[in-house]
Every structure is written in C-alpha cells, then in structure tokens.
Design a protein around this motif. Structure first.
Motif, mmCIF file in Angstrom:
data_model
loop_
_atom_site.group_PDB
_atom_site.id
_atom_site.type_symbol
_atom_site.label_atom_id
_atom_site.label_comp_id
_atom_site.label_asym_id
_atom_site.label_seq_id
_atom_site.Cartn_x
_atom_site.Cartn_y
_atom_site.Cartn_z
ATOM 1 N N ALA A 1 -2.778 -22.920 -4.021
ATOM 2 C CA ALA A 1 -1.463 -22.341 -3.762
ATOM 3 C C ALA A 1 -1.042 -21.411 -4.897
ATOM 4 O O ALA A 1 -0.502 -20.320 -4.662
ATOM 5 C CB ALA A 1 -0.431 -23.455 -3.579
ATOM 6 N N VAL A 2 -1.320 -21.828 -6.140
ATOM 7 C CA VAL A 2 -0.980 -20.987 -7.297
ATOM 8 C C VAL A 2 -1.812 -19.715 -7.293
ATOM 9 O O VAL A 2 -1.305 -18.621 -7.576
ATOM 10 C CB VAL A 2 -1.194 -21.783 -8.605
ATOM 11 N N GLN A 3 -3.104 -19.835 -6.977
ATOM 12 C CA GLN A 3 -3.977 -18.660 -6.956
ATOM 13 C C GLN A 3 -3.556 -17.685 -5.863
ATOM 14 O O GLN A 3 -3.558 -16.467 -6.063
ATOM 15 C CB GLN A 3 -5.429 -19.091 -6.747
ATOM 16 N N LEU A 4 -3.160 -18.211 -4.677
ATOM 17 C CA LEU A 4 -2.724 -17.345 -3.585
ATOM 18 C C LEU A 4 -1.441 -16.625 -3.951
ATOM 19 O O LEU A 4 -1.285 -15.421 -3.702
ATOM 20 C CB LEU A 4 -2.522 -18.171 -2.311
ATOM 21 N N GLU A 5 -0.521 -17.353 -4.593
ATOM 22 C CA GLU A 5 0.740 -16.743 -5.004
ATOM 23 C C GLU A 5 0.503 -15.633 -6.028
ATOM 24 O O GLU A 5 1.099 -14.555 -5.940
ATOM 25 C CB GLU A 5 1.651 -17.819 -5.609
ATOM 26 N N ALA A 6 -0.396 -15.889 -6.992
ATOM 27 C CA ALA A 6 -0.698 -14.884 -8.005
ATOM 28 C C ALA A 6 -1.344 -13.660 -7.397
ATOM 29 O O ALA A 6 -1.049 -12.522 -7.782
ATOM 30 C CB ALA A 6 -1.611 -15.492 -9.075
ATOM 31 N N CYS A 7 -2.218 -13.881 -6.410
ATOM 32 C CA CYS A 7 -2.894 -12.770 -5.746
ATOM 33 C C CYS A 7 -1.896 -11.920 -4.963
ATOM 34 O O CYS A 7 -1.932 -10.683 -5.014
ATOM 35 C CB CYS A 7 -3.988 -13.308 -4.824
ATOM 36 N N ASP A 8 -0.979 -12.596 -4.250
ATOM 37 C CA ASP A 8 0.042 -11.870 -3.478
ATOM 38 C C ASP A 8 0.955 -11.083 -4.401
ATOM 39 O O ASP A 8 1.331 -9.942 -4.107
ATOM 40 C CB ASP A 8 0.869 -12.858 -2.645
ATOM 41 N N TRP A 9 1.324 -11.701 -5.533
ATOM 42 C CA TRP A 9 2.212 -11.015 -6.480
ATOM 43 C C TRP A 9 1.522 -9.783 -7.043
ATOM 44 O O TRP A 9 2.132 -8.729 -7.186
ATOM 45 C CB TRP A 9 2.585 -11.964 -7.608
ATOM 46 N N SER A 10 0.224 -9.910 -7.381
ATOM 47 C CA SER A 10 -0.522 -8.790 -7.938
ATOM 48 C C SER A 10 -0.630 -7.652 -6.931
ATOM 49 O O SER A 10 -0.440 -6.483 -7.269
ATOM 50 C CB SER A 10 -1.913 -9.259 -8.365
ATOM 51 N N ASP A 11 -0.946 -8.001 -5.674
ATOM 52 C CA ASP A 11 -1.057 -6.972 -4.637
ATOM 53 C C ASP A 11 0.277 -6.279 -4.410
ATOM 54 O O ASP A 11 0.342 -5.050 -4.247
ATOM 55 C CB ASP A 11 -1.540 -7.600 -3.321
ATOM 56 N N ASN A 12 1.361 -7.061 -4.387
ATOM 57 C CA ASN A 12 2.687 -6.495 -4.164
ATOM 58 C C ASN A 12 3.106 -5.580 -5.311
ATOM 59 O O ASN A 12 3.648 -4.486 -5.092
ATOM 60 C CB ASN A 12 3.704 -7.632 -4.002
ATOM 61 N N ALA A 13 2.821 -6.018 -6.556
ATOM 62 C CA ALA A 13 3.169 -5.210 -7.718
ATOM 63 C C ALA A 13 2.388 -3.907 -7.728
ATOM 64 O O ALA A 13 2.920 -2.840 -8.059
ATOM 65 C CB ALA A 13 2.897 -6.001 -9.001
ATOM 66 N N SER A 14 1.112 -3.974 -7.332
ATOM 67 C CA SER A 14 0.284 -2.768 -7.295
ATOM 68 C C SER A 14 0.787 -1.789 -6.247
ATOM 69 O O SER A 14 0.854 -0.571 -6.473
ATOM 70 C CB SER A 14 -1.170 -3.162 -7.008
ATOM 71 N N THR A 15 1.171 -2.325 -5.098
ATOM 72 C CA THR A 15 1.692 -1.466 -4.023
ATOM 73 C C THR A 15 2.995 -0.793 -4.450
ATOM 74 O O THR A 15 3.195 0.411 -4.240
ATOM 75 C CB THR A 15 1.925 -2.304 -2.756
ATOM 76 N N ASN A 16 3.892 -1.589 -5.059
ATOM 77 C CA ASN A 16 5.175 -1.034 -5.502
ATOM 78 C C ASN A 16 4.978 0.050 -6.566
ATOM 79 O O ASN A 16 5.684 1.060 -6.585
ATOM 80 C CB ASN A 16 6.062 -2.143 -6.065
ATOM 81 N N LEU A 17 4.003 -0.163 -7.458
ATOM 82 C CA LEU A 17 3.753 0.812 -8.506
ATOM 83 C C LEU A 17 3.270 2.134 -7.918
ATOM 84 O O LEU A 17 3.747 3.213 -8.310
ATOM 85 C CB LEU A 17 2.718 0.271 -9.495
ATOM 86 N N HIS A 18 2.355 2.076 -6.968
ATOM 87 C CA HIS A 18 1.850 3.303 -6.363
ATOM 88 C C HIS A 18 2.944 4.043 -5.590
ATOM 89 O O HIS A 18 3.025 5.278 -5.628
ATOM 90 C CB HIS A 18 0.678 2.988 -5.426
ATOM 91 N N GLU A 19 3.792 3.282 -4.902
ATOM 92 C CA GLU A 19 4.886 3.907 -4.158
ATOM 93 C C GLU A 19 5.893 4.550 -5.117
ATOM 94 O O GLU A 19 6.407 5.639 -4.848
ATOM 95 C CB GLU A 19 5.577 2.870 -3.278
ATOM 96 N N ALA A 20 6.162 3.868 -6.243
ATOM 97 C CA ALA A 20 7.109 4.408 -7.219
ATOM 98 C C ALA A 20 6.549 5.669 -7.869
ATOM 99 O O ALA A 20 7.287 6.646 -8.097
ATOM 100 C CB ALA A 20 7.417 3.350 -8.279
ATOM 101 N N LEU A 21 5.260 5.691 -8.178
ATOM 102 C CA LEU A 21 4.642 6.884 -8.760
ATOM 103 C C LEU A 21 4.673 8.055 -7.781
ATOM 104 O O LEU A 21 4.893 9.212 -8.156
ATOM 105 C CB LEU A 21 3.195 6.584 -9.169
ATOM 106 N N ALA A 22 4.471 7.742 -6.501
ATOM 107 C CA ALA A 22 4.465 8.799 -5.479
ATOM 108 C C ALA A 22 5.839 9.434 -5.325
ATOM 109 O O ALA A 22 5.954 10.606 -4.908
ATOM 110 C CB ALA A 22 3.992 8.224 -4.147
ATOM 111 N N ALA A 23 6.896 8.669 -5.673
ATOM 112 C CA ALA A 23 8.256 9.192 -5.535
ATOM 113 C C ALA A 23 8.632 10.134 -6.674
ATOM 114 O O ALA A 23 9.638 10.841 -6.589
ATOM 115 C CB ALA A 23 9.243 8.028 -5.465
ATOM 116 N N LEU A 24 7.871 10.176 -7.734
ATOM 117 C CA LEU A 24 8.162 11.057 -8.862
ATOM 118 C C LEU A 24 7.675 12.480 -8.587
ATOM 119 O O LEU A 24 6.780 12.697 -7.768
ATOM 120 C CB LEU A 24 7.472 10.524 -10.130
ATOM 121 N N ASP A 25 8.270 13.431 -9.321
ATOM 122 C CA ASP A 25 7.756 14.792 -9.203
ATOM 123 C C ASP A 25 6.397 14.869 -9.892
ATOM 124 O O ASP A 25 6.024 14.014 -10.690
ATOM 125 C CB ASP A 25 8.745 15.780 -9.838
ATOM 126 N N GLU A 26 5.664 15.936 -9.602
ATOM 127 C CA GLU A 26 4.284 16.042 -10.068
ATOM 128 C C GLU A 26 4.183 16.020 -11.592
ATOM 129 O O GLU A 26 3.302 15.369 -12.162
ATOM 130 C CB GLU A 26 3.658 17.333 -9.527
#
Length: 284
Positions: free
Chosen positions: A210-235
C-alpha cells in the motif's frame, strides 16, 4: 630425511576433535637440524614435501594456541583450522637464514588468522574494526579483575595499560556485554512472547504494498503536474528553468544573459517569476 607422519586425511579437525589432537601429538617434533634442512629445501628449492613435513610437525602448537581462545564460544575445531591456515602461511614465508625457530616465527601468523575468524564470527554485528578496538577486544577480558562493570579508576588503568582512550574502553566493554538477538521468534514461542522479537517491531514499512502504491501514484502525479506547469510558461521562462535547474550541465545567469541579450539581474528576475508561476500551477 624422513619423518613418521600421519595420513593427511586424519589431520583435519572435525567432529572427533580428540582423535585429531591425539594424531597431531603423535607426530615427532623436528630437531633444529631437521627444521633447518627442511626449511632450506623449501626456501631454495620450493620443495613442497618439505613444507608438508614442517606444517605437520607444528600442528600441535596450533592446538595449544587455539585452546587459549576457547572463551569466545566458537567451535574449537574451527579455531584450530583457522590457526592451521596461519601456520601454512608462516611456513610459506619462513626464511631459515633468519636464525629463529619456525614456531617463534609462526605464532604471529597463527594468532592473526584466529583473530580474524573470531572477529568475523563472534557476533553478527562487528564489534572491532580499528586497530585500537581489536586490541581492546582481545585484551579487555584479561584486564578485568571481576565480572562487574569497570569503575572509573579501572577504566583509566585499562586505558593506560593498552594505550587507548578511556571512552574506547567503556565502548568496548558495552559491546562485549551485549548479546545477539534472533530476528524471528523461536518456533516454540507462543503468541504472548513472540511479539517481543525484532521481526515484530523492526518492520520496514517501505516495502508495504500500500505504501509503495501510494508513493508511485504520488510520483506519477507530481511528474504530470510538473510537465503541465512547465507547458503553461512562455518559451523563454521555460528555457531558463530548463537550463538553470533541469539540465545536467546547468547554465549560469551570465550565460543566459548573453543568450537573451539582457542583464544577469533580469535573468534572475525571470527565473524567480517562473518559479513562482510553476509553484502556483502545481499547488492549484
């Protein structure tokens, strides 16, 4: 020169230790002349039969030395076997021109191998690693006059005698007084006492599914949010963050200032603003 020798297979310390000791004690000792003759044959002619005879004639001395280490709770046969390894190393290095008997030369090698064996096997956790700790490990018991803990005067006396610091004496005494504990409960323990074993209170929760699954989900979510946030910035802002934080070879403020034909202070401001936007997007 010939010497009456026991068969090699009878000279391995095993289950019948008494028979082994009797066998090695029945081997005749070498006279100084015989030892020198064999030593010269080995040293100058690499005569392996001479080495064999020298080893066999000195096995009784290994038994004598190994018995002095019986207080560490290790099998006597194992101590003898390790001492025999040291004896063979000594024979290999023995120079008959040194003017000393082999037994005097071999004592160091025999004890060194036994010491290493004790330090490897006496405890699961190493109790002596430095030279000072090794000296304490093998001498502290002999220095103690009673079973109780050393008092302050005795600690300082032992430290002075062995040439170490008092704190090292106290630390080693604590290590020697400790006991290993089985990680899992014994097979015959009931439920009321089994919980006291380390397996029940030293559980590593990192490997809980359960801890490993939670950590994996958190990592995937953080990575997705980071890419979306970078895409929102100007070049330009995205490029500044990429080169300042994400690349392996990070660019300096002055390098980016030259690239965009602005001041280094302006690059610093753009970087700060981009980081604030990034943080706001991820937390939203």
């Amino acid at each position: 020169m010939t010497t009456s020798l026991q068969p090699v297979y009878a000279l391995v310390p095993g289950a019948n230790l008494e028979a082994y000791v009797h066998a090695v004690n029945s081997i005749a000792l070498l006279t100084p002349e015989q030892e020198r003759e064999l030593g010269e044959s080995l040293y100058y002619q690499q005569d392996l039969e001479a080495a064999r005879q020298m080893v066999l004639a000195h096995l009784r001395f290994v038994v004598h030395i190994a018995r002095s280490y019986s207080g560490y709770g290790l099998p006597q046969a194992d101590l003898i076997q390790e001492g025999n390894v040291g004896l063979m190393k000594a024979v290999k290095r023995f120079n008959p021109e040194m003017g000393v008997r082999l037994v005097s030369f071999a004592v160091h090698w025999i004890k060194a191998e036994i010491h290493e064996f004790i330090l490897r096997n006496w405890r699961i956790v190493k109790v002596a690693t430095t030279k000072a700790q090794r000296k304490l490990f093998f001498n502290l018991r002999g220095q103690k006059k009673r079973l109780a803990w050393l008092n302050n005067d005795e600690v300082h006396a032992v430290a002075a005698s062995l040439g170490v610091e008092p704190r090292e004496v106290r630390e080693m005494e604590s290590r020697l007084s400790g006991h290993d504990m089985a990680f899992d409960p014994a097979a015959d323990e009931d439920d009321e006492s089994a919980f006291k074993s380390p397996a029940h209170y030293l559980e590593d929760h990192r490997y809980d599914p359960a801890v490993q699954l939670e950590a994996c989900d958190w990592s995937d979510n953080a990575s997705t949010n980071l890419h979306e946030a970078l895409a929102a910035l100007d070049e330009r802002s995205r490029d500044i963050l990429q080169q300042r934080w994400l690349n392996e070879d990070k660019a300096t403020l002055h390098e980016l200032a030259a690239k965009y034909s602005v001041s280094a202070e302006r690059i610093r401001q753009l970087e700060k603003n981009a980081m604030n936007k990034l943080k706001g997007t991820i937390e939203a």
